[in-house]
Design a protein around this motif. Structure first.
Motif, PDB file in Angstrom:
ATOM      1  N   HIS A 181     108.739 -29.291  23.356  1.00 54.62           N
ATOM      2  CA  HIS A 181     107.981 -28.183  22.780  1.00 54.62           C
ATOM      3  C   HIS A 181     108.864 -26.958  22.645  1.00 54.62           C
ATOM      4  CE1 HIS A 181     107.821 -26.603  26.944  1.00 54.62           C
ATOM      5  NE2 HIS A 181     107.636 -27.873  27.270  1.00 54.62           N
ATOM      6  N   GLY A 182     108.416 -26.056  21.786  1.00 52.97           N
ATOM      7  CA  GLY A 182     109.024 -24.740  21.762  1.00 52.97           C
ATOM      8  C   GLY A 182     108.717 -24.001  23.051  1.00 52.97           C
ATOM      9  N   ILE A 183     109.541 -23.013  23.375  1.00 55.72           N
ATOM     10  CA  ILE A 183     109.379 -22.272  24.620  1.00 55.72           C
ATOM     11  C   ILE A 183     109.979 -20.884  24.442  1.00 55.72           C
ATOM     12  CG2 ILE A 183     111.517 -23.277  25.533  1.00 55.72           C
ATOM     13  CD1 ILE A 183     110.228 -23.146  28.331  1.00 55.72           C
ATOM     14  N   GLY A 184     109.417 -19.913  25.140  1.00 57.87           N
ATOM     15  CA  GLY A 184     109.911 -18.537  25.040  1.00 57.87           C
ATOM     16  C   GLY A 184     109.060 -17.605  25.858  1.00 57.87           C
ATOM     17  N   THR A 185     108.288 -16.763  25.202  1.00 56.17           N
ATOM     18  CA  THR A 185     107.382 -15.878  25.926  1.00 56.17           C
ATOM     19  C   THR A 185     106.140 -16.616  26.415  1.00 56.17           C
ATOM     20  OG1 THR A 185     106.475 -15.186  23.794  1.00 56.17           O
ATOM     21  CG2 THR A 185     108.113 -13.743  24.814  1.00 56.17           C
ATOM     22  N   GLU A 186     105.952 -17.833  25.949  1.00 52.98           N
ATOM     23  CA  GLU A 186     104.956 -18.751  26.504  1.00 52.98           C
ATOM     24  C   GLU A 186     105.665 -20.050  26.858  1.00 52.98           C
ATOM     25  OE1 GLU A 186     104.317 -17.850  23.070  1.00 52.98           O
ATOM     26  OE2 GLU A 186     103.360 -15.970  23.660  1.00 52.98           O
ATOM     27  N   MET A 187     105.096 -20.783  27.809  1.00 51.64           N
ATOM     28  CA  MET A 187     105.729 -22.030  28.220  1.00 51.64           C
ATOM     29  C   MET A 187     105.660 -23.084  27.118  1.00 51.64           C
ATOM     30  SD  MET A 187     105.289 -24.238  31.713  1.00 51.64           S
ATOM     31  CE  MET A 187     103.496 -24.346  31.612  1.00 51.64           C
ATOM     32  N   HIS A 188     104.523 -23.160  26.434  1.00 50.47           N
ATOM     33  CA  HIS A 188     104.372 -24.133  25.351  1.00 50.47           C
ATOM     34  C   HIS A 188     104.128 -23.386  24.045  1.00 50.47           C
ATOM     35  CE1 HIS A 188     103.214 -26.813  28.828  1.00 50.47           C
ATOM     36  NE2 HIS A 188     104.146 -27.508  28.220  1.00 50.47           N
ATOM     37  N   GLN A 189     105.036 -23.606  23.107  1.00 43.52           N
ATOM     38  CA  GLN A 189     104.939 -22.993  21.788  1.00 43.52           C
ATOM     39  C   GLN A 189     105.194 -24.060  20.733  1.00 43.52           C
ATOM     40  OE1 GLN A 189     108.034 -19.951  21.945  1.00 43.52           O
ATOM     41  NE2 GLN A 189     106.589 -18.405  22.649  1.00 43.52           N
ATOM     42  N   ASP A 190     104.930 -23.719  19.479  1.00 39.39           N
ATOM     43  CA  ASP A 190     105.385 -24.559  18.380  1.00 39.39           C
ATOM     44  C   ASP A 190     106.915 -24.553  18.367  1.00 39.39           C
ATOM     45  OD1 ASP A 190     102.850 -25.176  17.425  1.00 39.39           O
ATOM     46  OD2 ASP A 190     102.825 -23.525  15.963  1.00 39.39           O
ATOM     47  N   PRO A 191     107.493 -25.692  17.952  1.00 46.48           N
ATOM     48  CA  PRO A 191     106.879 -26.928  17.491  1.00 46.48           C
ATOM     49  C   PRO A 191     106.801 -27.960  18.616  1.00 46.48           C
ATOM     50  CG  PRO A 191     109.208 -26.981  17.004  1.00 46.48           C
ATOM     51  CD  PRO A 191     108.957 -25.671  17.709  1.00 46.48           C
ATOM     52  N   HIS A 192     105.931 -28.950  18.432  1.00 46.03           N
ATOM     53  CA  HIS A 192     105.917 -30.108  19.317  1.00 46.03           C
ATOM     54  C   HIS A 192     107.088 -31.012  18.930  1.00 46.03           C
ATOM     55  CE1 HIS A 192     104.347 -33.119  21.981  1.00 46.03           C
ATOM     56  NE2 HIS A 192     104.084 -33.979  21.018  1.00 46.03           N
ATOM     57  N   VAL A 193     107.797 -31.520  19.939  1.00 42.12           N
ATOM     58  CA  VAL A 193     108.997 -32.338  19.689  1.00 42.12           C
ATOM     59  C   VAL A 193     108.734 -33.755  20.195  1.00 42.12           C
ATOM     60  CG1 VAL A 193     111.490 -32.524  19.952  1.00 42.12           C
ATOM     61  CG2 VAL A 193     110.398 -30.271  20.078  1.00 42.12           C
ATOM     62  N   LEU A 194     108.390 -34.648  19.289  1.00 45.35           N
ATOM     63  CA  LEU A 194     108.147 -36.033  19.670  1.00 45.35           C
ATOM     64  C   LEU A 194     109.445 -36.726  20.079  1.00 45.35           C
ATOM     65  CD1 LEU A 194     105.670 -37.110  16.829  1.00 45.35           C
ATOM     66  CD2 LEU A 194     105.119 -36.798  19.257  1.00 45.35           C
ATOM     67  N   ASN A 195     109.308 -37.780  20.846  1.00 42.52           N
ATOM     68  CA  ASN A 195     110.468 -38.554  21.293  1.00 42.52           C
ATOM     69  C   ASN A 195     110.708 -39.790  20.432  1.00 42.52           C
ATOM     70  OD1 ASN A 195     111.288 -36.917  23.519  1.00 42.52           O
ATOM     71  ND2 ASN A 195     109.471 -37.627  24.608  1.00 42.52           N
ATOM     72  N   HIS A 196     110.148 -39.801  19.256  1.00 39.93           N
ATOM     73  CA  HIS A 196     110.335 -40.900  18.314  1.00 39.93           C
ATOM     74  C   HIS A 196     110.003 -40.391  16.920  1.00 39.93           C
ATOM     75  CE1 HIS A 196     105.951 -41.311  17.896  1.00 39.93           C
ATOM     76  NE2 HIS A 196     105.928 -41.064  19.199  1.00 39.93           N
ATOM     77  N   GLY A 197     110.537 -41.047  15.917  1.00 37.48           N
ATOM     78  CA  GLY A 197     110.192 -40.671  14.553  1.00 37.48           C
ATOM     79  C   GLY A 197     111.372 -40.764  13.597  1.00 37.48           C
ATOM     80  N   ARG A 198     111.069 -40.628  12.321  1.00 37.57           N
ATOM     81  CA  ARG A 198     112.094 -40.672  11.291  1.00 37.57           C
ATOM     82  C   ARG A 198     112.809 -39.329  11.225  1.00 37.57           C
ATOM     83  NH1 ARG A 198     109.374 -42.584   5.832  1.00 37.57           N
ATOM     84  NH2 ARG A 198     111.560 -42.392   5.184  1.00 37.57           N
ATOM     85  N   PRO A 199     114.112 -39.337  10.924  1.00 40.40           N
ATOM     86  CA  PRO A 199     114.846 -38.067  10.839  1.00 40.40           C
ATOM     87  C   PRO A 199     114.552 -37.324   9.544  1.00 40.40           C
ATOM     88  CG  PRO A 199     116.281 -39.888  10.252  1.00 40.40           C
ATOM     89  CD  PRO A 199     114.963 -40.507  10.691  1.00 40.40           C
ATOM     90  N   GLY A 200     115.014 -36.080   9.482  1.00 47.99           N
ATOM     91  CA  GLY A 200     114.962 -35.318   8.237  1.00 47.99           C
ATOM     92  C   GLY A 200     113.635 -34.674   7.922  1.00 47.99           C
ATOM     93  N   LYS A 201     112.739 -34.597   8.887  1.00 47.84           N
ATOM     94  CA  LYS A 201     111.414 -34.026   8.642  1.00 47.84           C
ATOM     95  C   LYS A 201     111.225 -32.760   9.490  1.00 47.84           C
ATOM     96  CE  LYS A 201     110.334 -37.688   6.188  1.00 47.84           C
ATOM     97  NZ  LYS A 201     110.193 -37.624   4.726  1.00 47.84           N
ATOM     98  N   GLY A 202     110.247 -31.953   9.117  1.00 47.34           N
ATOM     99  CA  GLY A 202     109.889 -30.790   9.911  1.00 47.34           C
ATOM    100  C   GLY A 202     110.763 -29.583   9.616  1.00 47.34           C
ATOM    101  N   PRO A 203     110.549 -28.504  10.365  1.00 46.79           N
ATOM    102  CA  PRO A 203     111.292 -27.264  10.113  1.00 46.79           C
ATOM    103  C   PRO A 203     112.783 -27.420  10.352  1.00 46.79           C
ATOM    104  CG  PRO A 203     110.059 -27.128  12.174  1.00 46.79           C
ATOM    105  CD  PRO A 203     109.601 -28.376  11.487  1.00 46.79           C
ATOM    106  N   ARG A 204     113.545 -26.573   9.690  1.00 46.24           N
ATOM    107  CA  ARG A 204     114.991 -26.581   9.886  1.00 46.24           C
ATOM    108  C   ARG A 204     115.336 -26.107  11.292  1.00 46.24           C
ATOM    109  NH1 ARG A 204     117.961 -27.865   5.693  1.00 46.24           N
ATOM    110  NH2 ARG A 204     117.132 -27.621   3.577  1.00 46.24           N
ATOM    111  N   LEU A 205     116.430 -26.639  11.810  1.00 47.81           N
ATOM    112  CA  LEU A 205     116.966 -26.200  13.095  1.00 47.81           C
ATOM    113  C   LEU A 205     117.899 -25.020  12.831  1.00 47.81           C
ATOM    114  CD1 LEU A 205     117.722 -29.728  14.574  1.00 47.81           C
ATOM    115  CD2 LEU A 205     115.768 -28.261  15.116  1.00 47.81           C
ATOM    116  N   VAL A 206     117.535 -23.858  13.357  1.00 45.73           N
ATOM    117  CA  VAL A 206     118.278 -22.634  13.055  1.00 45.73           C
ATOM    118  C   VAL A 206     118.542 -21.856  14.340  1.00 45.73           C
ATOM    119  CG1 VAL A 206     117.297 -22.439  10.729  1.00 45.73           C
ATOM    120  CG2 VAL A 206     116.141 -21.334  12.658  1.00 45.73           C
TER     121      VAL A 206
END
Length: 283
Positions: A181-206
Motif C-alpha cells: 500500500h501507499g504510506i505517508g501521513t496515513e499508514m494505509h494510502q492509495d495505491p494498493h499493491v497486489l503481489n501478483h498481476g500483469r505488468p505495465g498497468k496502473g499509475p506511473r512510478l515517479v
C-alpha cells in the motif's frame, strides 16, 4: 501534493527524510523482537518490546487503536498469515514460524515493516519459504527503482516482479486480496499493491511515491479465512505462511528503503539513493 484518480500522496525529499526517521524506529523495534524470539516467549512479550522501543524513540505505535486494533504489532504464527493479535497465551514453541508486522508514526509520518522468523530449530523448507518471500519483496523494490529511473515504470510492474520471483522459486500460494500500500501521513494510502498481476498497468512510478511492499505466501493453498476476532487471517488449509514488508520511497536519484537500516544498499547497490551513502546500521 496528491496525484488524481487514486489520490496518491507524493512526498518531497524533506518529507521522505521524516519518513526515514520513522522507518528507523520500526527497524530497531523489529531488530529487538527478532533477538527476543525463542521458545517460551509469548507474542505479548514481543508486543511489549515493540511498544517500549517505539515510545522510547519519541514515536507512537501506528497499529495500536487503528480501527480498534489492541496492540502495537501483529504477531502471526504458523498458519496465521497477517493481523494476528498478540496474546500472553500465544507462547512460541520450537519449530514455529512467526511473522511480526510493526508500524510507528513519528512527527506525523509513518513507517511499516514486517519480518518472518523461525523459532529455534525450524524445518528448512519453512525457512526457505520465508527467504522466497523476502527475495520477492526485494525484486519488487528493484523493479520500482528501475521503473522510476526510466520514467516507464508502472505500479503493476512491482506486482508482476513479486509474483514472478515466487513462481520461479517453487510451488507456493500467493495470498490474494492482501498486499502492499501507499504510506505517508496515513499508514494505509492509495495505491494498493497486489503481489501478483500483469505488468505495465496502473499509475506511473515517479519520485515522491512511498510504498509498503509486502509479499504474503503459503506452503499450500492461497485461500484464506478471517477468524472470529475480526482480525486474524489464516490459511484455509492450515498450511504455514510467511509475510515480509519494507517501506520504500522513490527519489530523483534512486530508491530509499526507509525501514532497512542500510537503506537497502546491501540488496540493491547503486539503485539506492545517495542521500546517506555511508550510514551504518548502528547510526
Amino acid at each position: 501534493m496528491r496525484r488524481p484518480q487514486l489520490d496518491i500522496q507524493l512526498k518531497t525529499p524533506e518529507q521522505i527524510e521524516k519518513m526515514r526517521a520513522a522507518g528507523l524506529v520500526v527497524a530497531e523495534a523489529l531488530r529487538r523482537m527478532r533477538e527476543a524470539v525463542a521458545p517460551g516467549v509469548s507474542t505479548a512479550d514481543l508486543d511489549a518490546i515493540a511498544e517500549a522501543t517505539i515510545r522510547e524513540s519519541g514515536a507512537v505505535p501506528s497499529f495500536k487503536g487503528y480501527h480498534g486494533f489492541p496492540a502495537s504489532i501483529c504477531s502471526s504464527v504458523n498458519e496465521q498469515i497477517v493481523h494476528a493479535i498478540p496474546s500472553p497465551g500465544q507462547v512460541l514453541a520450537e519449530g514455529d514460524l512467526i511473522s511480526i508486522d510493526c508500524g510507528a508514526v513519528l512527527d506525523g509520518w509513518h513507517g511499516d515493516a514486517a519480518i518472518t522468523v523461525g523459532v529455534g530449530e525450524v524445518d528448512p523448507a519453512l525457512l526457505r519459504m520465508a527467504k522466497v518471500a523476502e527475495d520477492a519483496m526485494w525484486a519488487g523494490i528493484a523493479v520500482a527503482a528501475r521503473g522510476a529511473a526510466s520514467g516507464k515504470g508502472r505500479l503493476t510492474d512491482i506486482s508482476h516482479a513479486v509474483e514472478n520471483a515466487v513462481r520461479k522459486a517453487g510451488r507456493y500460494g500467493i495470498v490474494d486480496g492482501y498486499g502492499g500500500h501507499g504510506i505517508g501521513t496515513e499508514m494505509h494510502q492509495d495505491p494498493h499493491v497486489l503481489n501478483h498481476g500483469r505488468p505495465g498497468k496502473g499509475p506511473r512510478l515517479v519520485p515522491g511515491m512511498a510504498l509498503a511492499i509486502e509479499p504474503m505466501i503459503t506452503m499450500g493453498s492461497p485461500r484464506t479465512e478471517e477468524l472470529a476476532d475480526g482480525w486474524t487471517v489464516v490459511t484455509r488449509d492450515g498450511s504455514r505462511a510467511a509475510h515480509v514488508e519494507h517501506t520504500m520511497a522513490l527519489l530523483p536519484d534512486g530508491v530509499w528503503v526507509l525501514t532497512a537500516p542500510d537503506g537497502g544498499r546491501a540488496r540493491l547497490g547503486d539503485l539506492v539513493t545517495g542521500r546517506e551513502p555511508s550510514r551504518s546500521p548502528a547510526s
